[in-house]
Enzyme design. Structure first.
Site, PDB file in Angstrom:
ATOM      1  N   SER A 180      25.202  13.565  98.079  1.00  0.00           N
ATOM      2  CA  SER A 180      25.347  14.991  97.757  1.00  0.00           C
ATOM      3  C   SER A 180      24.845  15.246  96.345  1.00  0.00           C
ATOM      4  CB  SER A 180      26.813  15.418  97.819  1.00  0.00           C
ATOM      5  OG  SER A 180      27.362  15.152  99.083  1.00  0.00           O
ATOM      6  N   GLU A 228      26.671  16.941  91.151  1.00  0.00           N
ATOM      7  CA  GLU A 228      27.505  15.733  91.207  1.00  0.00           C
ATOM      8  C   GLU A 228      26.724  14.565  90.599  1.00  0.00           C
ATOM      9  OE1 GLU A 228      29.308  14.395  95.074  1.00  0.00           O
ATOM     10  OE2 GLU A 228      28.372  12.497  94.503  1.00  0.00           O
ATOM     11  N   ARG A 270      35.822  14.432  92.552  1.00  0.00           N
ATOM     12  CA  ARG A 270      34.583  13.931  91.915  1.00  0.00           C
ATOM     13  C   ARG A 270      34.681  13.993  90.382  1.00  0.00           C
ATOM     14  NH1 ARG A 270      34.259  12.992  96.700  1.00  0.00           N
ATOM     15  NH2 ARG A 270      32.388  13.116  97.994  1.00  0.00           N
TER      16      ARG A 270
HETATM   17  P1  FAD Z   1      25.351   4.494  89.164  1.00  0.00           P
HETATM   18  O1  FAD Z   1      24.501   5.503  89.852  1.00  0.00           O
HETATM   19  O2  FAD Z   1      24.709   3.253  88.705  1.00  0.00           O
HETATM   20  O3  FAD Z   1      26.080   5.199  87.923  1.00  0.00           O
HETATM   21  C1  FAD Z   1      26.710   6.454  88.058  1.00  0.00           C
HETATM   22  C2  FAD Z   1      27.267   6.869  86.674  1.00  0.00           C
HETATM   23  O4  FAD Z   1      28.319   6.005  86.301  1.00  0.00           O
HETATM   24  C3  FAD Z   1      26.237   6.765  85.556  1.00  0.00           C
HETATM   25  O5  FAD Z   1      26.515   7.780  84.615  1.00  0.00           O
HETATM   26  C4  FAD Z   1      26.504   5.393  84.950  1.00  0.00           C
HETATM   27  O6  FAD Z   1      26.100   5.288  83.595  1.00  0.00           O
HETATM   28  C5  FAD Z   1      27.999   5.300  85.091  1.00  0.00           C
HETATM   29  N1  FAD Z   1      28.484   3.924  85.307  1.00  0.00           N
HETATM   30  C6  FAD Z   1      28.170   3.098  86.329  1.00  0.00           C
HETATM   31  N2  FAD Z   1      28.859   1.949  86.236  1.00  0.00           N
HETATM   32  C7  FAD Z   1      29.621   2.048  85.121  1.00  0.00           C
HETATM   33  C8  FAD Z   1      30.542   1.181  84.464  1.00  0.00           C
HETATM   34  N3  FAD Z   1      30.844  -0.039  84.944  1.00  0.00           N
HETATM   35  N4  FAD Z   1      31.139   1.605  83.326  1.00  0.00           N
HETATM   36  C9  FAD Z   1      30.850   2.835  82.817  1.00  0.00           C
HETATM   37  N5  FAD Z   1      29.979   3.690  83.375  1.00  0.00           N
HETATM   38  C10 FAD Z   1      29.375   3.307  84.513  1.00  0.00           C
HETATM   39  N6  FAD Z   1      29.857   9.368  96.521  1.00  0.00           N
HETATM   40  C11 FAD Z   1      31.069   9.720  97.002  1.00  0.00           C
HETATM   41  O7  FAD Z   1      32.018   9.926  96.235  1.00  0.00           O
HETATM   42  N7  FAD Z   1      31.280   9.851  98.343  1.00  0.00           N
HETATM   43  C12 FAD Z   1      30.307   9.649  99.247  1.00  0.00           C
HETATM   44  O8  FAD Z   1      30.540   9.780 100.432  1.00  0.00           O
HETATM   45  C13 FAD Z   1      29.019   9.265  98.776  1.00  0.00           C
HETATM   46  N8  FAD Z   1      28.002   9.075  99.640  1.00  0.00           N
HETATM   47  C14 FAD Z   1      26.777   8.716  99.178  1.00  0.00           C
HETATM   48  C15 FAD Z   1      25.745   8.496 100.104  1.00  0.00           C
HETATM   49  C16 FAD Z   1      24.489   8.120  99.678  1.00  0.00           C
HETATM   50  C17 FAD Z   1      23.405   7.878 100.702  1.00  0.00           C
HETATM   51  C18 FAD Z   1      24.243   7.949  98.287  1.00  0.00           C
HETATM   52  C19 FAD Z   1      22.887   7.498  97.822  1.00  0.00           C
HETATM   53  C20 FAD Z   1      25.240   8.177  97.367  1.00  0.00           C
HETATM   54  C21 FAD Z   1      26.525   8.572  97.797  1.00  0.00           C
HETATM   55  N9  FAD Z   1      27.586   8.815  96.903  1.00  0.00           N
HETATM   56  C22 FAD Z   1      28.829   9.144  97.375  1.00  0.00           C
HETATM   57  C23 FAD Z   1      27.375   8.709  95.447  1.00  0.00           C
HETATM   58  C24 FAD Z   1      27.471   7.249  94.916  1.00  0.00           C
HETATM   59  O9  FAD Z   1      27.442   6.323  95.950  1.00  0.00           O
HETATM   60  C25 FAD Z   1      28.749   7.044  94.109  1.00  0.00           C
HETATM   61  O10 FAD Z   1      28.813   7.959  93.040  1.00  0.00           O
HETATM   62  C26 FAD Z   1      28.861   5.628  93.555  1.00  0.00           C
HETATM   63  O11 FAD Z   1      30.137   5.416  93.004  1.00  0.00           O
HETATM   64  C27 FAD Z   1      27.802   5.352  92.488  1.00  0.00           C
HETATM   65  O12 FAD Z   1      27.862   3.973  92.161  1.00  0.00           O
HETATM   66  P2  FAD Z   1      26.689   3.272  91.367  1.00  0.00           P
HETATM   67  O13 FAD Z   1      27.144   1.907  91.023  1.00  0.00           O
HETATM   68  O14 FAD Z   1      25.430   3.373  92.140  1.00  0.00           O
HETATM   69  O15 FAD Z   1      26.621   4.181  90.068  1.00  0.00           O
HETATM   70  N1  EPU Z   2      26.931  22.264 106.696  1.00  0.00           N
HETATM   71  C1  EPU Z   2      26.000  23.254 106.926  1.00  0.00           C
HETATM   72  N2  EPU Z   2      24.734  22.868 107.243  1.00  0.00           N
HETATM   73  C2  EPU Z   2      24.375  21.576 107.344  1.00  0.00           C
HETATM   74  C3  EPU Z   2      25.312  20.570 107.106  1.00  0.00           C
HETATM   75  C4  EPU Z   2      26.612  20.932 106.769  1.00  0.00           C
HETATM   76  O1  EPU Z   2      26.290  24.433 106.871  1.00  0.00           O
HETATM   77  O2  EPU Z   2      23.200  21.313 107.647  1.00  0.00           O
HETATM   78  C5  EPU Z   2      28.318  22.680 106.354  1.00  0.00           C
HETATM   79  C6  EPU Z   2      29.201  22.714 107.613  1.00  0.00           C
HETATM   80  O3  EPU Z   2      30.076  23.809 107.485  1.00  0.00           O
HETATM   81  C7  EPU Z   2      29.971  21.409 107.503  1.00  0.00           C
HETATM   82  C8  EPU Z   2      30.142  21.313 105.995  1.00  0.00           C
HETATM   83  O4  EPU Z   2      28.904  21.781 105.461  1.00  0.00           O
HETATM   84  O5  EPU Z   2      31.209  21.463 108.163  1.00  0.00           O
HETATM   85  C9  EPU Z   2      30.503  19.952 105.466  1.00  0.00           C
HETATM   86  O6  EPU Z   2      29.452  19.034 105.739  1.00  0.00           O
HETATM   87  P1  EPU Z   2      29.702  17.454 105.773  1.00  0.00           P
HETATM   88  O7  EPU Z   2      30.845  17.132 106.665  1.00  0.00           O
HETATM   89  O8  EPU Z   2      28.395  16.799 106.023  1.00  0.00           O
HETATM   90  O9  EPU Z   2      30.242  17.099 104.338  1.00  0.00           O
HETATM   91  P2  EPU Z   2      29.840  17.600 102.877  1.00  0.00           P
HETATM   92  O10 EPU Z   2      30.892  18.541 102.397  1.00  0.00           O
HETATM   93  O11 EPU Z   2      28.437  18.069 102.813  1.00  0.00           O
HETATM   94  C10 EPU Z   2      31.247  15.805 101.610  1.00  0.00           C
HETATM   95  C11 EPU Z   2      31.007  14.919 100.442  1.00  0.00           C
HETATM   96  C12 EPU Z   2      30.307  13.652 100.888  1.00  0.00           C
HETATM   97  C13 EPU Z   2      31.210  12.926 101.871  1.00  0.00           C
HETATM   98  C14 EPU Z   2      31.479  13.842 103.054  1.00  0.00           C
HETATM   99  C15 EPU Z   2      32.507  13.265 104.005  1.00  0.00           C
HETATM  100  C16 EPU Z   2      30.837  16.296  98.471  1.00  0.00           C
HETATM  101  C17 EPU Z   2      29.954  16.918  97.451  1.00  0.00           C
HETATM  102  N3  EPU Z   2      30.235  15.605  99.432  1.00  0.00           N
HETATM  103  O12 EPU Z   2      29.981  16.217 102.080  1.00  0.00           O
HETATM  104  O13 EPU Z   2      30.116  12.815  99.751  1.00  0.00           O
HETATM  105  O14 EPU Z   2      30.625  11.730 102.315  1.00  0.00           O
HETATM  106  O15 EPU Z   2      32.000  15.120 102.601  1.00  0.00           O
HETATM  107  O16 EPU Z   2      33.758  13.282 103.425  1.00  0.00           O
HETATM  108  O17 EPU Z   2      32.063  16.419  98.379  1.00  0.00           O
HETATM  109  C18 EPU Z   2      28.617  12.363  97.962  1.00  0.00           C
HETATM  110  O18 EPU Z   2      29.543  12.690  97.205  1.00  0.00           O
HETATM  111  O19 EPU Z   2      27.509  11.952  97.545  1.00  0.00           O
HETATM  112  C19 EPU Z   2      28.828  12.443  99.410  1.00  0.00           C
HETATM  113  C20 EPU Z   2      27.883  12.150 100.289  1.00  0.00           C
END
Ligand code: FAD
Ligand code: EPU
Length: 336
Positions: A236, A332, A162
């Protein structure tokens, strides 16, 4: 065209009711350059993608520029690989579907991550055992001060969990315009993340395919994470913390069920969701905001919540986890 006092509610996945003093979208690099040159002196600038990793704590007293650069172009290909340049305003998940439709492997585990392609390298998006850095070739970015376009290769992006240079020394200095990825025509499937194999089994998949892996990832995500169109959230809220193995052993003596994943250099990754749940926050609501009932790492806005209250809640959670476990959580989400 730049407008004044524009609501950002449709443009952030928390659904927060903040506004921007100035707001515009750019569809070309020329439009972007014009908007930058003509912006009032010393006006704060925010580049917005899909708004899915942002917490607006109040109105933004500056210029928000929404990225609408579109286009997908094949730069080169051979029988094994394909090099694709994607403009930064393309929707990430739609791009993943585009790849799967064409049999290009490498991003299927990153299905259904909201947001734009341009934001993906910002925090080196990752899920289900894969990070974008594994298929990342280079990106082009406009340097805000000089107006020059610079190319960053994989190493120069300084990707980590991240993390990238754009969250560290290059923070706020560049606007990502396009991202070039190296995808595979003879995919190697990454189903090492336990839940994927389990889900494929439940789906009775016998022949692995990019589509099957993507479908499994989508099914897992939909069962765990709230849909931002229904409940405001930014995924997250915190990163999963890394601690020394020796500290982990100490914690395990006190909390025998603490989960941990081994990392190189005698480090351990601990799930923040577990720490937050143990600190008593899971499913708690406070008026319009709260901690999600299935995934305590996700903070939610049920409708009319305020960004500042979400920030305060996040800091209370952080403090209570620090007090109980001696572990510092790092957000994050980008807090604006
Ligand atoms: P924004 O929210 O619009 O911007 C994020 C940051 O980047 C801001 O600081 C913005 O100024 C900057 N930025 C955006 N675009 C540019 C650009 N072109 N040039 C320079 N700066 C820029 N993330 C994960 O890594 N893994 C996951 O599994 C994951 N799951 C998610 C699930 C949900 C339901 C949600 C809501 C979010 C999740 N995220 C996850 C976080 C998010 O999807 C990512 O961080 C994604 O890359 C954000 O993209 P965005 O275009 O919405 O960025
Ligand atoms: N857990 C609990 N309680 C809960 C849920 C989860 O204790 O209610 C614990 C369990 O031990 C479980 C662990 O958390 O095994 C991991 O949970 P999960 O698999 O849901 O994944 P996460 O670590 O919470 C991360 C990323 C996600 C990504 C998933 C799958 C980060 C900060 N988050 O979540 O990314 O989608 O793994 O790879 O690394 C994001 O970055 O926004 C995001 C959603």
């Amino acid at each position: 065209m730049i407008q004044e006092n524009v609501s950002l509610k449709p443009f952030n996945s928390f659904g927060l009711n903040a506004s921007a003093r100035l707001f515009g979208a750019f569809h070309s690099i020329n439009e972007l350059r014009n908007a930058l040159v003509n912006r009032p002196h010393e006006t704060p600038l925010l580049i917005l993608g899909g708004g899915s990793n942002i917490l607006f704590t109040g109105n933004f007293d500056g210029l928000v520029l929404k990225n609408e650069l579109k286009g997908i172009e094949i730069l080169s290909e051979d029988e094994h690989n394909i090099i694709v340049r994607v403009m930064a305003g393309e929707n990430w998940h739609q791009f993943v579907m585009h790849c799967i439709d064409r049999g290009w492997g490498g991003v299927e585990n990153l299905s259904l991550i909201p947001g734009t392609v341009g934001a993906a390298p910002m925090q080196n998006i990752g899920a289900y055992g894969v990070e974008i850095k594994e298929v990342f070739s280079s990106l082009e970015a406009l340097e805000i001060d000089s107006g020059e376009i610079r190319t960053f290769n994989n190493e120069e992006c300084q990707f980590g969990y991240r993390e990238s240079i754009f969250k560290k020394s290059a923070k706020g200095k560049f606007i990502i315009l396009s991202v070039t990825l190296r995808l595979s025509k003879s995919p190697h499937f990454n189903i090492s993340y336990g839940a994927i194999q389990e889900t494929l089994d439940k789906m009775n998949v016998t022949d692995l395919s990019l589509r099957a892996v993507s479908d499994a990832v989508i099914a897992i995500r939909q069962s765990k994470l709230p849909d931002p169109d229904k409940i405001g959230n930014a995924g997250s809220f915190f990163k999963n913390p890394t601690i020394d193995k020796i500290d982990f052993e100490g914690l395990r003596a006190e909390f025998p069920s603490i989960p941990g994943y081994k990392l190189p250099h005698d480090l351990m990754k601990v799930p923040a969701a577990w720490l937050i749940e143990q600190a008593g926050w899971k499913g708690k609501t406070f008026g319009e905001i709260g901690v999600h009932k299935n995934q305590p790492l996700v903070l939610v806005n049920y409708g009319d919540g305020h960004g500042n209250d979400l920030k305060e809640l996040a800091f209370k959670i952080k403090d209570s986890v620090a007090e109980k476990f001696g572990i510092e959580l790092t957000p994050e989400v980008n807090i604006i």
